[in-house]
Every structure is written in structure tokens, then in C-alpha cells.
Design a protein around this motif. Sequence first.
Motif, PDB file in Angstrom:
ATOM      1  N   GLU A  44       0.833  -1.195   0.000  1.00  0.00           N
ATOM      2  CA  GLU A  44       0.000   0.000   0.000  1.00  0.00           C
ATOM      3  C   GLU A  44       0.872   1.252   0.000  1.00  0.00           C
ATOM      4  N   ILE A  45       0.426   2.267  -0.742  1.00  0.00           N
ATOM      5  CA  ILE A  45       1.066   3.578  -0.719  1.00  0.00           C
ATOM      6  C   ILE A  45       0.118   4.552  -0.046  1.00  0.00           C
ATOM      7  N   VAL A  46       0.617   5.298   0.919  1.00  0.00           N
ATOM      8  CA  VAL A  46      -0.180   6.304   1.605  1.00  0.00           C
ATOM      9  C   VAL A  46       0.358   7.676   1.211  1.00  0.00           C
ATOM     10  N   GLY A  47      -0.467   8.429   0.507  1.00  0.00           N
ATOM     11  CA  GLY A  47      -0.079   9.763   0.078  1.00  0.00           C
ATOM     12  C   GLY A  47      -1.221  10.732   0.278  1.00  0.00           C
ATOM     13  N   GLU A  48      -1.259  11.789  -0.532  1.00  0.00           N
ATOM     14  CA  GLU A  48      -2.325  12.768  -0.402  1.00  0.00           C
ATOM     15  C   GLU A  48      -2.479  13.573  -1.682  1.00  0.00           C
ATOM     16  N   VAL A  49      -3.571  14.291  -1.768  1.00  0.00           N
ATOM     17  CA  VAL A  49      -3.791  15.215  -2.874  1.00  0.00           C
ATOM     18  C   VAL A  49      -2.902  16.431  -2.630  1.00  0.00           C
ATOM     19  N   ILE A  50      -2.009  16.688  -3.569  1.00  0.00           N
ATOM     20  CA  ILE A  50      -1.061  17.788  -3.385  1.00  0.00           C
ATOM     21  C   ILE A  50      -1.487  19.039  -4.142  1.00  0.00           C
ATOM     22  N   HIS A  51      -2.354  18.865  -5.155  1.00  0.00           N
ATOM     23  CA  HIS A  51      -2.733  20.029  -5.963  1.00  0.00           C
ATOM     24  C   HIS A  51      -4.004  19.725  -6.738  1.00  0.00           C
ATOM     25  N   ILE A  52      -4.838  20.731  -6.893  1.00  0.00           N
ATOM     26  CA  ILE A  52      -5.965  20.698  -7.821  1.00  0.00           C
ATOM     27  C   ILE A  52      -5.674  21.737  -8.889  1.00  0.00           C
ATOM     28  N   ILE A  82      -7.217  16.065 -10.147  1.00  0.00           N
ATOM     29  CA  ILE A  82      -6.813  15.794  -8.765  1.00  0.00           C
ATOM     30  C   ILE A  82      -5.415  15.195  -8.813  1.00  0.00           C
ATOM     31  N   ILE A  83      -4.422  15.976  -8.443  1.00  0.00           N
ATOM     32  CA  ILE A  83      -3.026  15.550  -8.550  1.00  0.00           C
ATOM     33  C   ILE A  83      -2.544  15.093  -7.179  1.00  0.00           C
ATOM     34  N   THR A  84      -2.063  13.863  -7.120  1.00  0.00           N
ATOM     35  CA  THR A  84      -1.556  13.305  -5.870  1.00  0.00           C
ATOM     36  C   THR A  84      -0.039  13.467  -5.812  1.00  0.00           C
TER      37      THR A  84
END
Length: 280
Positions: A173-181, A187-189
Motif C-alpha cells: 500500500e502507498i499512503v499519500g495525499e492530494v497535493i494540488h488541484i 486531482i493531482i496526488t
Amino acid sequence: MLMRMPIITLLSDFGLKDPYVAEIKAVILSICPNAIIVDISHEVRKFDTRMGAFILAQAAQYFPEGTIHVAVVDPGVGTERRPIIVETSRSLYVGPDNGVLMLSALKEEIHHIYKIANPKYMLKRISRTFHGRDIFSCSAAHLANGVPPHEFGPEVDNPIMPEYIKPRVEGDEIVGEVIHIDDFGNIITNISLLDLKKIGIQEGETLQVRLKGKILSLRLCSAYGEAPQGEPLFIIGSSDFLEVAINQGNAAKAYDAKTGDLVKVDSFSLAISDKKKKNG
């Protein structure tokens, strides 16, 4: 051999209505009249260091070696947060020690980080609210004149590194986040194709997706047009990060996604939740 004029880029959340950007440029040109000043953006969302870091990292890589990048998204201005210079293998970064410089700097291999402490390279009067003018632009101009970074102050070995700088790989599993719209609503992660390959995901594969309570089966496409108009898709965009997009549509509005939303990817699914991660 001709020496090229020094390039200084500017990125901020100041907007263009007020005189702040002009004041920064005036300080730079007063100290280094031959500087080439390039605006990356002054429309970063107010106080959003994550957005600033992403935009800076996207643009900086295409500038010539030796470029000086000034990034001022600085909600901690006037506090004890440090003003810093980051020296990398190809650039110099000037701004607050709040993570806004680090996404880009880490791509280039950081050599040294210095606290800006030498009053010789600041304006004589330092305001509590405008270090972009009084410290950062002034320091950048002196760097452009050839002052070595170590002259500005002591070396820093514990810079702020927010969680959005790099996702975590936990087993499969990779845990990341939305870094930019972006302005298209993509939706850029902060998850790269290399990260996906670490858990066995390749372009062209279909993933089962849970996106804010919705389960989607989407292919990791190589072009937006590979999905029918109005349909969602995954893609590795020009930023080299995983995006959730809608062909000729606005994915952020469709899924109510925001920067900071949690992103999880495994070999079977990707989920973006409502839960916000703490900002560095």
C-alpha cells in the motif's frame, strides 16, 4: 565566452492587486540591476504552502542551472520560523523554512542549507510582515551578485519536511495525499509512477478505485482522451504524479476533492478520503 545574466524566479501568494510583487522586484533590481526576473506565479492560494511547493517543483526543473528561486508563501512570517537558502546541485532556493522549497530542492539533491542571519544581506529596516521584500528578495539579489551562500549565516541540519513531500510505502500500500488541484479540476496526488511500480502497478492496468465513498474501476491511461468524454480515468500527468481526472470534465468538483485529502493506493484500489493529514 559570454556570461549569462543571473535569473531570479518569483513565486508567492501575493496576487497582483497590491504593490508587494513590484516592491520585491524593485529591491532585487536595486541590488542586482542586470538580473532577469521571471514570475512563476503569484496566484498561489493564500497561505497554501503545499500548492506553492507543487508549482515551484513543476517549474523550477526547466530553468537553467544556477537559477535562484524565491518562494514566499509564508503564513509564519514574523515568528521564529527561519529564513533559509537551500543550495542544490543545480539551483539556489530562498524562502521560509516551512517546506515550500523542499519538494523542488529534494529533486535536485540538496548540498547545503543556510539560515539567513547576516544583516549585511538584508534591508536595513526589517518589517514583521514582509520578509519577502526585506530578507528574501534582498538575499536573492546578493546571491545573483556572486555572494556565496555560506556568507549568509550558519548551516541548518533540521529543515522542515512536511508529509506531502513524499508518500509512504507500507507493504503493498502507498499512503499519500492530494497535493494540488489544477485549473482543469484534475486531482493531482504526490504518488509517482515509480511509487506505483513498487507495489506492482503498471500503466494500462485497470484499478478498482474507491473515491470518497464511490467505487470506480479505472484504467491507468497514458492520455486523457483514452477515456470517453465525461468519464473518469487515472493518468500519470505532466508532473509525473498520479492524477484522478475526467476527460473534458472537472474531477475535483465531481468528487469534492481538496488538497490535503488522504490518498491510499494498493494493488487493488486507490482511495481518497475526507480525512485531512496534518500539514508538516
